[in-house]
Design a protein around this motif. Structure first.
Motif, mmCIF file in Angstrom:
data_model
loop_
_atom_site.group_PDB
_atom_site.id
_atom_site.type_symbol
_atom_site.label_atom_id
_atom_site.label_comp_id
_atom_site.label_asym_id
_atom_site.label_seq_id
_atom_site.Cartn_x
_atom_site.Cartn_y
_atom_site.Cartn_z
ATOM 1 N N ALA A 1 6.108 5.931 -17.905
ATOM 2 C CA ALA A 1 5.493 4.943 -17.014
ATOM 3 C C ALA A 1 3.989 5.162 -16.931
ATOM 4 N N TYR A 2 3.561 6.413 -16.882
ATOM 5 C CA TYR A 2 2.137 6.709 -16.880
ATOM 6 C C TYR A 2 1.492 6.244 -18.182
ATOM 7 N N CYS A 3 2.147 6.528 -19.303
ATOM 8 C CA CYS A 3 1.613 6.124 -20.605
ATOM 9 C C CYS A 3 1.431 4.610 -20.675
ATOM 10 N N ARG A 4 2.412 3.871 -20.174
ATOM 11 C CA ARG A 4 2.315 2.414 -20.178
ATOM 12 C C ARG A 4 1.151 1.940 -19.309
ATOM 13 N N GLN A 5 0.974 2.560 -18.152
ATOM 14 C CA GLN A 5 -0.123 2.178 -17.266
ATOM 15 C C GLN A 5 -1.467 2.470 -17.926
ATOM 16 N N GLU A 6 -1.580 3.618 -18.583
ATOM 17 C CA GLU A 6 -2.815 3.972 -19.279
ATOM 18 C C GLU A 6 -3.113 2.958 -20.385
ATOM 19 N N ALA B 1 -4.523 12.289 -25.661
ATOM 20 C CA ALA B 1 -3.648 13.056 -26.556
ATOM 21 C C ALA B 1 -2.271 13.226 -25.942
ATOM 22 N N TYR B 2 -2.209 13.338 -24.610
ATOM 23 C CA TYR B 2 -0.928 13.546 -23.948
ATOM 24 C C TYR B 2 -0.033 12.319 -24.084
ATOM 25 N N THR B 3 -0.614 11.132 -24.038
ATOM 26 C CA THR B 3 0.183 9.924 -24.232
ATOM 27 C C THR B 3 0.740 9.877 -25.648
ATOM 28 N N VAL B 4 -0.050 10.265 -26.620
ATOM 29 C CA VAL B 4 0.437 10.303 -28.002
ATOM 30 C C VAL B 4 1.619 11.263 -28.123
ATOM 31 N N ILE B 5 1.499 12.438 -27.512
ATOM 32 C CA ILE B 5 2.591 13.416 -27.571
ATOM 33 C C ILE B 5 3.851 12.862 -26.922
ATOM 34 N N ARG B 6 3.702 12.220 -25.762
ATOM 35 C CA ARG B 6 4.870 11.657 -25.074
ATOM 36 C C ARG B 6 5.524 10.560 -25.915
ATOM 37 N N LEU B 7 4.728 9.745 -26.587
ATOM 38 C CA LEU B 7 5.296 8.666 -27.398
ATOM 39 C C LEU B 7 5.986 9.192 -28.654
ATOM 40 N N LEU B 8 5.686 10.426 -29.018
ATOM 41 C CA LEU B 8 6.347 11.046 -30.171
ATOM 42 C C LEU B 8 7.547 11.902 -29.761
ATOM 43 N N SER C 1 13.976 16.307 -12.120
ATOM 44 C CA SER C 1 13.732 14.879 -11.921
ATOM 45 C C SER C 1 12.930 14.620 -10.651
ATOM 46 N N GLU C 2 13.240 15.336 -9.581
ATOM 47 C CA GLU C 2 12.506 15.161 -8.330
ATOM 48 C C GLU C 2 11.061 15.619 -8.478
ATOM 49 N N CYS C 3 10.854 16.696 -9.200
ATOM 50 C CA CYS C 3 9.493 17.186 -9.419
ATOM 51 C C CYS C 3 8.694 16.222 -10.286
ATOM 52 N N VAL C 4 9.338 15.668 -11.304
ATOM 53 C CA VAL C 4 8.664 14.676 -12.150
ATOM 54 C C VAL C 4 8.258 13.466 -11.320
ATOM 55 N N PHE C 5 9.104 13.072 -10.381
ATOM 56 C CA PHE C 5 8.799 11.936 -9.511
ATOM 57 C C PHE C 5 7.506 12.191 -8.736
ATOM 58 N N ILE C 6 7.375 13.395 -8.173
ATOM 59 C CA ILE C 6 6.169 13.748 -7.427
ATOM 60 C C ILE C 6 4.952 13.736 -8.349
ATOM 61 N N ALA C 7 5.088 14.400 -9.514
ATOM 62 C CA ALA C 7 3.956 14.538 -10.432
ATOM 63 C C ALA C 7 3.516 13.183 -10.977
ATOM 64 N N GLU C 8 4.469 12.318 -11.271
ATOM 65 C CA GLU C 8 4.135 10.998 -11.809
ATOM 66 C C GLU C 8 3.329 10.181 -10.798
ATOM 67 N N ALA C 9 3.759 10.191 -9.548
ATOM 68 C CA ALA C 9 3.046 9.437 -8.511
ATOM 69 C C ALA C 9 1.617 9.941 -8.371
ATOM 70 N N GLU C 10 1.433 11.262 -8.407
ATOM 71 C CA GLU C 10 0.093 11.825 -8.283
ATOM 72 C C GLU C 10 -0.773 11.454 -9.484
ATOM 73 N N ALA C 11 -0.194 11.534 -10.689
ATOM 74 C CA ALA C 11 -0.956 11.242 -11.899
ATOM 75 C C ALA C 11 -1.358 9.771 -11.962
ATOM 76 N N LYS C 12 -0.444 8.870 -11.602
ATOM 77 C CA LYS C 12 -0.756 7.443 -11.628
ATOM 78 C C LYS C 12 -1.800 7.087 -10.580
ATOM 79 N N ALA C 13 -1.734 7.731 -9.428
ATOM 80 C CA ALA C 13 -2.741 7.488 -8.397
ATOM 81 C C ALA C 13 -4.118 7.949 -8.862
ATOM 82 N N LEU C 14 -4.160 9.104 -9.560
ATOM 83 C CA LEU C 14 -5.426 9.603 -10.089
ATOM 84 C C LEU C 14 -5.971 8.659 -11.152
#
Length: 444
Positions: A101-106, A183-190, A412-425
């Motif tokens: 979801a972060y990659c798509r937003q970026e 680079a992180y988005t590229v890694i996630r897409l791979l 999964s719960e930790c990823v939820f927290i981290a994703e929200a923080e990363a997207k907000a940033l």
């Protein structure tokens, strides 16, 4: 004369996938990628340098012609650096908030701002990177490094047929980012590409450290506290089991998790105390990322439901141990004798999620009027704990399915927290950029 492939002046630092360059920096201007790796990932990796084509010491090496129309001889030196398989780094990125979801937003952000230099949609690019053959991206001393754009143009797009040049337009600029994407988005897409999962992600930092641009100790730094998660449970046995389970089953992620210090006495024993502790954390607006886990028994569910009515901050998740299908028909014993019963929400403490053998049994102990239900505990729980904690490595005969369900939920719960923080940033960075107040770049 030897020099890094990217520049003849200064100390270079590279993040690569096999021989594909994902990010680079120079002198003090570089991104910190230490969170991608564990301390055990420090090893000896290849560094590539361009030797003068007229240098007699390089005469035995093959001559390589580059796009810039100059010749050099490739020199490979083995030095200290970080290396881990892409599949491991991709999992760590999830806990850093770099989800799909972060990659798509970026991607959408860059598309809206006109930064992209091709006509792919996000889903098309994701499909290309997930299915392309990256077998040729393995380390190859005679080739040195190349950009992802170069790799795709040379090894991937030609396989699409003669229409590829018209449909797959690409003109990615040189630089540390690939077409505006990190680079992180590229890694996630791979991450789902079977030909890329075992490729090494390497961080070649030693030249910058040796050049005095950053202290060597900076590259051994542990995860920042902002990237870690504090796990709070009902008792010390839960902590011991969860911590050991992460070390056994998810060793590549274990350093993301902290547990309440219990060297003296575990301070939050008992569900009532844990409920009050949660209220206290909320009241002081604690900044740590926190996951609170209640047992899946009568007392635990009661307090979990009470916590669900609290206004928890975005950096806190409150859960109970998951319901399991095998708990729906469990041997129980109580005042009315032995029966098969559903222990979900009544007697499923963490020991029930371990390998309980062929004939586990729960004993009902007390009646709780608040939930009109009996509380129970599995017979022989201390022995189940000891048998599991004694394991030094994964035992192929042991049933980890229950524990895996807990850890998957926790991650999964930790990823939820981290994703929200990363997207907000990411949103904040875009607002700053639009306002002309983006972060300053380091100038030499």
């Amino acid at each position: 004369m030897d020099m890094p492939l990217h520049d003849s002046m200064g100390s270079m630092i590279h993040l690569t996938l096999g021989r594909i360059e994902l990010d680079w920096g120079k002198n003090s201007g570089f991104s910190d990628h230490s969170a991608l790796f564990r301390p055990d990932d420090l090893t000896t990796i290849p560094y590539y340098y361009a030797g003068d084509s007229d240098d007699l010491e390089c005469a035995h090496l093959p001559l390589i012609q580059r796009r810039e129309d100059f010749s050099y001889r490739l020199i490979t030196e083995m030095k200290e650096g970080y290396s881990a398989p892409l599949k491991v780094v991709a999992r760590r990125l999830l806990l850093l908030g770099h989800t799909d979801a972060y990659c798509r937003q970026e991607f959408q952000w860059h598309a809206e701002d006109g930064y992209l230099h091709h006509d792919f949609t996000f889903d098309e690019l994701k499909a290309i990177l997930a299915t392309a053959d990256f077998s040729d991206a393995h380390l190859s001393p005679e080739k040195g490094s190349e950009s992802l754009a170069e790799f795709l143009l040379t090894h991937v797009f030609p396989k699409y047929g003669p229409e590829a040049p018209q449909r797959l337009q690409i003109s990615w600029p040189d630089g540390g980012e690939v077409d505006g994407l990190s680079a992180y988005t590229v890694i996630r897409l791979l991450a789902d590409n079977p030909t890329a999962q075992e490729l090494p992600i390497t961080w070649q930092f030693v030249d910058v450290a040796d050049g005095g641009w950053a202290p060597r100790a900076a590259f051994d730094a542990p995860l920042r506290q902002s990237s870690r998660f504090l796990i709070v449970t009902e008792g010390s046995s839960d902590v011991h089991i969860l911590k050991h389970g992460l070390q056994l089953l998810y060793p590549d992620l274990a350093d993301f998790f902290d547990f309440v210090d219990m060297k003296e006495n575990y301070p939050f024993s008992g569900t009532g105390n844990l409920y009050n502790f949660v209220r206290g954390l909320i009241s002081i607006k604690v900044q740590n990322n926190i996951v609170v886990i209640f047992d899946n028994d009568n007392e635990g569910v009661f307090n979990w439901e009470r916590c669900a009515r609290l206004r928890t901050p975005a950096n806190m998740r409150i859960v109970k141990l998951p319901d399991l299908e095998r708990f729906q028909s469990f041997r129980t014993v109580g005042p009315s004798g032995e029966h098969l019963g559903d222990i979900n929400g009544k007697a499923a403490a963490i020991e029930c999620y371990l390998d309980t053998g062929s004939e586990p049994q729960v004993r009902w102990t007390s009646y709780d009027q608040r939930r009109d239900s009996y509380q129970g505990a599995i017979v022989g729980k201390e022995g189940l704990q000891k048998a599991f904690l004694a394991q030094k490595s994964v035992d192929q005969t042991y049933d980890y399915s229950g524990l895996t369900a807990i850890l998957a939920m926790l991650i999964s719960e930790c990823v939820f927290i981290a994703e929200a923080e990363a997207k907000a940033l990411l949103d904040t960075e875009r607002i700053d950029q639009i306002a002309g107040e983006g972060p300053e770049t380091i100038e030499e």
